[in-house]
Design a protein around this motif. Structure first.
Motif, mmCIF file in Angstrom:
data_model
loop_
_atom_site.group_PDB
_atom_site.id
_atom_site.type_symbol
_atom_site.label_atom_id
_atom_site.label_comp_id
_atom_site.label_asym_id
_atom_site.label_seq_id
_atom_site.Cartn_x
_atom_site.Cartn_y
_atom_site.Cartn_z
ATOM 1 N N SER A 288 0.660 7.022 -10.629
ATOM 2 C CA SER A 288 1.199 6.683 -9.360
ATOM 3 C C SER A 288 1.612 5.113 -9.261
ATOM 4 O O SER A 288 0.854 4.299 -10.205
ATOM 5 C CB SER A 288 0.277 6.832 -8.040
ATOM 6 O OG SER A 288 0.109 8.305 -7.983
ATOM 7 N N GLY B 116 0.729 -1.082 -0.036
ATOM 8 C CA GLY B 116 -0.040 0.097 0.020
ATOM 9 C C GLY B 116 0.667 1.321 -0.020
ATOM 10 O O GLY B 116 0.146 2.351 -0.259
ATOM 11 N N GLU B 117 2.103 1.047 0.220
ATOM 12 C CA GLU B 117 2.861 2.221 0.232
ATOM 13 C C GLU B 117 3.070 3.058 -1.149
ATOM 14 O O GLU B 117 3.280 2.158 -2.139
ATOM 15 C CB GLU B 117 4.360 2.030 0.996
ATOM 16 C CG GLU B 117 4.295 2.319 2.291
ATOM 17 C CD GLU B 117 5.688 2.515 2.934
ATOM 18 O OE1 GLU B 117 5.876 3.369 3.677
ATOM 19 O OE2 GLU B 117 6.515 1.372 2.821
ATOM 20 N N THR B 118 3.317 4.293 -1.240
ATOM 21 C CA THR B 118 3.516 4.708 -2.387
ATOM 22 C C THR B 118 4.994 4.724 -3.161
ATOM 23 O O THR B 118 5.758 5.410 -2.068
ATOM 24 C CB THR B 118 3.188 6.074 -2.513
ATOM 25 O OG1 THR B 118 1.649 6.089 -2.359
ATOM 26 C CG2 THR B 118 3.304 6.926 -3.884
ATOM 27 N N GLU C 242 2.278 1.814 -6.595
ATOM 28 C CA GLU C 242 2.204 1.534 -5.142
ATOM 29 C C GLU C 242 2.478 0.149 -5.207
ATOM 30 O O GLU C 242 2.332 -0.741 -5.883
ATOM 31 C CB GLU C 242 0.714 1.909 -4.937
ATOM 32 C CG GLU C 242 -0.093 3.160 -5.030
ATOM 33 C CD GLU C 242 -1.576 3.346 -4.868
ATOM 34 O OE1 GLU C 242 -2.382 2.455 -4.839
ATOM 35 O OE2 GLU C 242 -1.929 4.461 -5.001
ATOM 36 N N VAL D 299 4.189 -4.190 -7.796
ATOM 37 C CA VAL D 299 3.713 -2.878 -7.630
ATOM 38 C C VAL D 299 2.496 -2.768 -8.677
ATOM 39 O O VAL D 299 2.222 -3.628 -9.497
ATOM 40 C CB VAL D 299 4.737 -1.811 -8.005
ATOM 41 C CG1 VAL D 299 5.759 -1.863 -7.026
ATOM 42 C CG2 VAL D 299 5.105 -1.948 -9.502
ATOM 43 N N ARG D 300 1.753 -1.852 -8.393
ATOM 44 C CA ARG D 300 0.454 -1.480 -9.324
ATOM 45 C C ARG D 300 0.782 0.080 -9.814
ATOM 46 O O ARG D 300 0.807 0.971 -9.028
ATOM 47 C CB ARG D 300 -0.892 -1.632 -8.433
ATOM 48 C CG ARG D 300 -1.943 -1.084 -9.154
ATOM 49 C CD ARG D 300 -3.086 -1.499 -8.732
ATOM 50 N NE ARG D 300 -3.429 -3.100 -8.607
ATOM 51 C CZ ARG D 300 -4.148 -3.708 -8.007
ATOM 52 N NH1 ARG D 300 -4.949 -3.361 -6.952
ATOM 53 N NH2 ARG D 300 -4.057 -5.089 -8.011
ATOM 54 N N SER E 278 -6.803 1.616 -12.686
ATOM 55 C CA SER E 278 -5.630 0.816 -12.520
ATOM 56 C C SER E 278 -5.158 0.237 -14.096
ATOM 57 O O SER E 278 -5.899 0.006 -14.856
ATOM 58 C CB SER E 278 -5.994 -0.614 -11.754
ATOM 59 O OG SER E 278 -4.790 -1.250 -11.664
ATOM 60 N N ASP F 5 4.826 8.999 -6.847
ATOM 61 C CA ASP F 5 3.620 9.835 -7.062
ATOM 62 C C ASP F 5 3.229 10.173 -8.381
ATOM 63 O O ASP F 5 3.989 10.951 -9.025
ATOM 64 C CB ASP F 5 3.854 11.140 -5.993
ATOM 65 C CG ASP F 5 3.315 10.766 -4.433
ATOM 66 O OD1 ASP F 5 2.532 10.301 -4.257
ATOM 67 O OD2 ASP F 5 4.148 11.247 -3.740
#
Length: 247
Positions: A111, A53-55, A113, A74-75, A87, A58
Motif C-alpha cells: 500500500s 493518512g489517506e490511502t 499512504e 508518501v509511505r 514499512s 491499495d
C-alpha cells in the motif's frame, strides 16, 4: 486484469494537449525529458491531493497507474493478515511509486499512504508509462537504476532481519536515516524526529523495544532529541556500532 496494463497504447503523446497542465518538472525520473515532453506527460495525468493518512494505492489491488509524488510525501507499507505493518520506504516530492505493477501487470505488492496533508499525486496510466519508457532510453535507464537500488536495499534489509538482533536493527535504521538526511562532518540531523511505531515497522520489532534502544543511545551520548528533530552526535561511533554487529 493485469494483462490489460501491458497492452501498448502506441505513442501516448499523439493529440495530447491541455491548457496550462500542472508541472512535473520536479520529478527526478523525468529529468531527461524536455520541458515540452514533461508538459505532455502532465496533460495525460490524473491529479489528486490527499490528506495525511489517506490511502493512495491499495495493497493487492489490480490498478497499474504510476504515481509521481509532486508535493508532500508518501509511505510504502505492507500489512500482514493479522494487520501488522511493515514499512519499506518513505518517498518525498520528486519521487515515484507504483511502477512495478505497470511493468509486470501484477496486483500491488504494498500500500501507499500519504504522510502529509496536501500531498499531491499525478497518476499516469501503466500503458502510457510503458510507452514513455520504451520511447526514451535515458528514462528507461533511470527506471532500471531505481529498481536496482530497490533490490539492493531489500537485500540489505533481508540480511539485517536474518542476522541482527532487534537493538542492532534499530541502530542500523538510524544510521540509514542519518546518512539520508545528511549533516555536517560527524553529525547529522534527522527531521522530523522518527516516530517509535514507524521505526518499529521498518525493522520488525515493537515500539517498546525502539523506545528502550533510543533511551540507551541517548544515555550513551549517541543521539539527542531537540524539539521535533533528532541529532546524531557521533556518526563514526554509530557506524562502528553497526559494523561490529554486522561482523
Amino acid at each position: 486484469m493485469g494483462e490489460r496494463c501491458l497492452v501498448s497504447l502506441g505513442n501516448p503523446f499523439d493529440g495530447a494537449s491541455a491548457a496550462e497542465p500542472p508541472s512535473l518538472d520536479g520529478i527526478e525520473m523525468l529529468e531527461s525529458l524536455s520541458w515540452d515532453e514533461r508538459d505532455r506527460v502532465a496533460a495525460l495525468c490524473r491529479w489528486q491531493r490527499f490528506r495525511a493518512g489517506e490511502t493512495v494505492l491499495d495493497q493487492d489491488s489490480d490498478g497499474c497507474d504510476v504515481c509521481f509524488v509532486v508535493a508532500g510525501a508518501v509511505r510504502v507499507v505492507s500489512y500482514s493478515y493479522s494487520g501488522r505493518a511493515v514499512s519499506f520506504d518513505d518517498v518525498t516530492a520528486g519521487g515515484v511509486v507504483g511502477e512495478m505493477a505497470a511493468i509486470d501487470g501484477q496486483p500491488r505488492s504494498a500500500s501507499v499512504e500519504a504522510l502529509e496533508g496536501g500531498t499531491c499525486i499525478a497518476f499516469l496510466s501503466g500503458g502510457a508509462f510503458l510507452s514513455l519508457t520504451t520511447g526514451h532510453p535515458q528514462l528507461a535507464l533511470a527506471l532500471m537504476r531505481r529498481l536496482a537500488g530497490m533490490v539492493r536495499r531489500c537485500t540489505e534489509r533481508i540480511v539485517d532481519l536474518s542476522t541482527l538482533g532487534a537493538a542492532n536493527r534499530v541502530h542500523t535504521e538510524l544510521l540509514r536515516l542519518a546518512l539520508a538526511h545528511g549533516g555536517g562532518g560527524n553529525t547529522a540531523v534527522i527531521r522530523p524526529i522518527p516516530v517509535h511505531a514507524d521505526l518499529a515497522a521498518r525493522v520488525g520489532t515493537t515500539r517498546e523495544t525502539v523506545a528502550r534502544v533510543l533511551g540507551d543511545l541517548a544515555r550513551d551520548g549517541f543521539v539527542e532529541r531537540r524539539g521535533g528533530e533528532m541529532l546524531i552526535r557521533d556518526l563514526a561511533r554509530l557506524r562502528a556500532l553497526v559494523g561490529e554487529a554486522r561482523g
